[in-house]
Design a protein around this motif. Structure first.
Motif, PDB file in Angstrom:
ATOM      1  N   ALA A   8       4.757  21.428  13.436  1.00  0.00           N
ATOM      2  CA  ALA A   8       4.970  22.172  12.194  1.00  0.00           C
ATOM      3  C   ALA A   8       6.462  22.231  11.927  1.00  0.00           C
ATOM      4  CB  ALA A   8       4.390  23.571  12.302  1.00  0.00           C
ATOM      5  N   ASP A   9       6.871  21.532  10.874  1.00  0.00           N
ATOM      6  CA  ASP A   9       8.309  21.433  10.600  1.00  0.00           C
ATOM      7  C   ASP A   9       8.529  21.284   9.101  1.00  0.00           C
ATOM      8  OD1 ASP A   9      11.002  21.129  10.689  1.00  0.00           O
ATOM      9  OD2 ASP A   9      11.026  19.265  11.821  1.00  0.00           O
ATOM     10  N   GLY A  10       8.822  22.393   8.433  1.00  0.00           N
ATOM     11  CA  GLY A  10       9.125  22.333   7.013  1.00  0.00           C
ATOM     12  C   GLY A  10       7.907  22.438   6.130  1.00  0.00           C
ATOM     13  N   GLU A  11       7.809  21.531   5.163  1.00  0.00           N
ATOM     14  CA  GLU A  11       6.763  21.580   4.125  1.00  0.00           C
ATOM     15  C   GLU A  11       5.622  20.625   4.466  1.00  0.00           C
ATOM     16  OE1 GLU A  11       6.261  20.335  -0.599  1.00  0.00           O
ATOM     17  OE2 GLU A  11       8.225  20.319   0.377  1.00  0.00           O
ATOM     18  N   PRO A  12       4.353  21.075   4.400  1.00  0.00           N
ATOM     19  CA  PRO A  12       3.217  20.176   4.646  1.00  0.00           C
ATOM     20  C   PRO A  12       3.178  19.039   3.631  1.00  0.00           C
ATOM     21  CG  PRO A  12       2.535  22.470   4.749  1.00  0.00           C
ATOM     22  CD  PRO A  12       3.940  22.474   4.213  1.00  0.00           C
ATOM     23  N   PHE A  13       2.713  17.880   4.065  1.00  0.00           N
ATOM     24  CA  PHE A  13       2.617  16.726   3.181  1.00  0.00           C
ATOM     25  C   PHE A  13       1.377  16.854   2.300  1.00  0.00           C
ATOM     26  CE2 PHE A  13       1.560  12.058   2.641  1.00  0.00           C
ATOM     27  CZ  PHE A  13       2.484  11.868   1.622  1.00  0.00           C
ATOM     28  N   SER A  14       1.510  16.540   1.041  1.00  0.00           N
ATOM     29  CA  SER A  14       0.449  16.797   0.059  1.00  0.00           C
ATOM     30  C   SER A  14      -0.706  15.801   0.120  1.00  0.00           C
ATOM     31  CB  SER A  14       1.044  16.787  -1.357  1.00  0.00           C
ATOM     32  OG  SER A  14       1.660  15.531  -1.629  1.00  0.00           O
ATOM     33  N   ASP A  15      -0.521  14.640   0.746  1.00  0.00           N
ATOM     34  CA  ASP A  15      -1.567  13.608   0.770  1.00  0.00           C
ATOM     35  C   ASP A  15      -1.804  13.140   2.208  1.00  0.00           C
ATOM     36  OD1 ASP A  15      -3.371  11.639   0.241  1.00  0.00           O
ATOM     37  OD2 ASP A  15      -2.116  10.516  -1.158  1.00  0.00           O
ATOM     38  N   PRO A  16      -2.487  13.945   3.026  1.00  0.00           N
ATOM     39  CA  PRO A  16      -2.724  13.568   4.426  1.00  0.00           C
ATOM     40  C   PRO A  16      -3.506  12.265   4.574  1.00  0.00           C
ATOM     41  CG  PRO A  16      -3.233  15.890   4.062  1.00  0.00           C
ATOM     42  CD  PRO A  16      -3.045  15.266   2.712  1.00  0.00           C
ATOM     43  N   THR A  17      -4.401  11.968   3.612  1.00  0.00           N
ATOM     44  CA  THR A  17      -5.203  10.741   3.698  1.00  0.00           C
ATOM     45  C   THR A  17      -4.322   9.509   3.646  1.00  0.00           C
ATOM     46  OG1 THR A  17      -7.095  11.840   2.646  1.00  0.00           O
ATOM     47  CG2 THR A  17      -7.078   9.439   2.637  1.00  0.00           C
ATOM     48  N   LEU A  18      -3.333   9.519   2.772  1.00  0.00           N
ATOM     49  CA  LEU A  18      -2.400   8.401   2.690  1.00  0.00           C
ATOM     50  C   LEU A  18      -1.631   8.243   3.996  1.00  0.00           C
ATOM     51  CD1 LEU A  18      -0.895   6.174   1.132  1.00  0.00           C
ATOM     52  CD2 LEU A  18       0.644   7.955   0.262  1.00  0.00           C
ATOM     53  N   TYR A  19      -1.198   9.350   4.553  1.00  0.00           N
ATOM     54  CA  TYR A  19      -0.465   9.314   5.834  1.00  0.00           C
ATOM     55  C   TYR A  19      -1.327   8.673   6.915  1.00  0.00           C
ATOM     56  CZ  TYR A  19       2.270  10.948   9.836  1.00  0.00           C
ATOM     57  OH  TYR A  19       3.010  11.012  10.992  1.00  0.00           O
ATOM     58  N   ARG A  20      -2.590   9.102   7.007  1.00  0.00           N
ATOM     59  CA  ARG A  20      -3.482   8.554   8.035  1.00  0.00           C
ATOM     60  C   ARG A  20      -3.740   7.074   7.811  1.00  0.00           C
ATOM     61  NH1 ARG A  20      -6.949  13.695   6.565  1.00  0.00           N
ATOM     62  NH2 ARG A  20      -5.799  15.258   7.769  1.00  0.00           N
ATOM     63  N   GLN A  21      -3.884   6.672   6.555  1.00  0.00           N
ATOM     64  CA  GLN A  21      -4.126   5.269   6.248  1.00  0.00           C
ATOM     65  C   GLN A  21      -2.953   4.396   6.674  1.00  0.00           C
ATOM     66  OE1 GLN A  21      -4.668   4.514   2.078  1.00  0.00           O
ATOM     67  NE2 GLN A  21      -5.062   2.335   2.344  1.00  0.00           N
ATOM     68  N   LEU A  22      -1.743   4.846   6.367  1.00  0.00           N
ATOM     69  CA  LEU A  22      -0.556   4.056   6.702  1.00  0.00           C
ATOM     70  C   LEU A  22      -0.313   4.012   8.210  1.00  0.00           C
ATOM     71  CD1 LEU A  22       1.857   5.220   3.853  1.00  0.00           C
ATOM     72  CD2 LEU A  22       0.618   3.058   4.014  1.00  0.00           C
ATOM     73  N   VAL A  23      -0.510   5.141   8.885  1.00  0.00           N
ATOM     74  CA  VAL A  23      -0.326   5.149  10.335  1.00  0.00           C
ATOM     75  C   VAL A  23      -1.365   4.256  11.003  1.00  0.00           C
ATOM     76  CG1 VAL A  23      -0.466   6.569  12.420  1.00  0.00           C
ATOM     77  CG2 VAL A  23       0.781   7.407  10.430  1.00  0.00           C
ATOM     78  N   GLY A  24      -2.606   4.320  10.537  1.00  0.00           N
ATOM     79  CA  GLY A  24      -3.645   3.447  11.087  1.00  0.00           C
ATOM     80  C   GLY A  24      -3.316   1.979  10.904  1.00  0.00           C
ATOM     81  N   SER A  25      -2.756   1.634   9.763  1.00  0.00           N
ATOM     82  CA  SER A  25      -2.350   0.250   9.513  1.00  0.00           C
ATOM     83  C   SER A  25      -1.218  -0.167  10.441  1.00  0.00           C
ATOM     84  CB  SER A  25      -1.916   0.089   8.053  1.00  0.00           C
ATOM     85  OG  SER A  25      -2.987   0.366   7.172  1.00  0.00           O
ATOM     86  N   LEU A  26      -0.280   0.752  10.696  1.00  0.00           N
ATOM     87  CA  LEU A  26       0.815   0.443  11.611  1.00  0.00           C
ATOM     88  C   LEU A  26       0.307   0.263  13.038  1.00  0.00           C
ATOM     89  CD1 LEU A  26       3.630   2.838  10.333  1.00  0.00           C
ATOM     90  CD2 LEU A  26       3.640   0.349  10.244  1.00  0.00           C
ATOM     91  N   VAL A  27      -0.693   1.031  13.430  1.00  0.00           N
ATOM     92  CA  VAL A  27      -1.281   0.869  14.763  1.00  0.00           C
ATOM     93  C   VAL A  27      -1.818  -0.551  14.924  1.00  0.00           C
ATOM     94  CG1 VAL A  27      -3.174   1.570  16.271  1.00  0.00           C
ATOM     95  CG2 VAL A  27      -1.814   3.301  15.104  1.00  0.00           C
ATOM     96  N   THR A  65       0.822  -1.213   0.000  1.00  0.00           N
ATOM     97  CA  THR A  65       0.000   0.000   0.000  1.00  0.00           C
ATOM     98  C   THR A  65       0.851   1.255   0.000  1.00  0.00           C
ATOM     99  OG1 THR A  65      -1.760  -1.161   1.201  1.00  0.00           O
ATOM    100  CG2 THR A  65      -1.818   1.245   1.233  1.00  0.00           C
ATOM    101  N   ALA A  66       1.995   1.206   0.686  1.00  0.00           N
ATOM    102  CA  ALA A  66       2.878   2.371   0.751  1.00  0.00           C
ATOM    103  C   ALA A  66       3.449   2.727  -0.611  1.00  0.00           C
ATOM    104  CB  ALA A  66       4.006   2.117   1.747  1.00  0.00           C
ATOM    105  N   GLY A  67       3.547   1.737  -1.502  1.00  0.00           N
ATOM    106  CA  GLY A  67       4.017   2.007  -2.860  1.00  0.00           C
ATOM    107  C   GLY A  67       5.456   2.444  -2.937  1.00  0.00           C
ATOM    108  N   LEU A  68       6.330   1.857  -2.141  1.00  0.00           N
ATOM    109  CA  LEU A  68       7.747   2.210  -2.178  1.00  0.00           C
ATOM    110  C   LEU A  68       8.349   1.832  -3.527  1.00  0.00           C
ATOM    111  CD1 LEU A  68       8.810   1.022   1.398  1.00  0.00           C
ATOM    112  CD2 LEU A  68       8.340   3.350   0.643  1.00  0.00           C
TER     113      LEU A  68
END
Length: 259
Positions: free
Chosen positions: A122-141, A100-103
């Motif tokens: 807040a550190d640097g540049e915002p990530f362009s796809d927050p939904t993907l981030y939430r999906q991957l973190v939820g899977s890791l949980v 799913t991460a598509g490495l």
């Protein structure tokens, strides 16, 4: 409209692990079952789509007005009988997560997160796809059910699901590369383990750079078998490292009494 008000009760995973330890030590036979009856009782006002009987062919509906989050007890977990005991892993789930991460590379790392690195809200540049981030973190949980080695890293990354930045996503990919290099890891419940409860605890004072709150971490063993672990930010800011340790001991004592 009531998605936030309904849920399917399931056994706490610590209970499942404890029973597996008992089965391993006592030599009990394990059986797995699931009862899917979430929609068989109760008066529903909404239309609920059900799976059609075998041989019945109708056009596929466009969607579901209501669905269940029910999971069978060992869905996406694999208890394996070994000569030394029972091994609990989520290898197939971990493999799907990496896909799913598509490495785009085959790189693996040997630690889930860089040591002594602190991430801010807040550190640097915002990530362009927050939904993907939430999906991957939820899977890791979900993966932490059998992977205590990633609990701290997942706890850190979970703090930024509301507004992830590029640096957070980079750290997330590091955890996923670590998972890719350690697919077969899990928890082993040895059959020669004694039945004695042991607990270990630690706390990291004022480790959050934004809130200055501390981190509580514990792990509980039934003999040599790890059955419970947690890594969580404390609910309030402690004025000293001693206060941090007392808060951690209080939280851990609750888990010990429950066990």
């Amino acid at each position: 409209m009531d998605y936030e008000e309904t849920f399917t009760p399931v056994a706490k995973m610590t209970t499942v692990r404890t029973l597996l330890v008992m089965a391993s030590i006592k030599g009990w036979t394990l059986h797995q079952m699931d009862v899917k009856n979430a929609f068989l009782h109760g008066d529903l006002q909404e239309v609920v789509f059900m799976k059609l009987p075998s041989g019945c062919v109708l056009p596929r509906p466009n969607g579901f007005s209501q669905s269940s989050s029910d999971h069978s007890l060992f869905l996406r977990t694999s208890p394996t009988d070994l000569p030394t005991g029972i091994m609990l892993t989520q290898q197939k789930y971990a493999s799907n997560l990496v896909a799913t991460a598509g490495l785009t590379d085959d790189k693996v790392v040997y630690t889930p997160m860089e040591i002594n690195t602190k991430y801010k809200e807040a550190d640097g540049e915002p990530f362009s796809d927050p939904t993907l981030y939430r999906q991957l973190v939820g899977s890791l949980v979900y993966l932490t059910m059998t992977r205590p080695d990633i609990s701290y890293a997942v706890q850190v990354l979970s703090q930024f699901v509301a507004n992830p930045y590029r640096v957070h996503y980079t750290a997330l990919l590091c955890v996923i590369r670590y998972v890719r290099g350690s697919m077969s890891r899990g928890v082993l419940f040895r059959s020669d383990s004694p039945l004695c409860l042991e607990g270990y605890i630690d706390a990291n004072w004022a480790s959050c750079p934004d809130s200055r709150r501390s981190i509580t971490g514990w792990c509980m063993f039934l003999g040599t078998s790890l059955i419970s672990w947690k890594c969580k930010k404390q609910s309030c800011t402690s004025k000293s490292s001693t206060e941090t340790e007392y808060r951690a001991m209080s939280a851990t004592s609750l888990e010990i009494v429950w066990l």
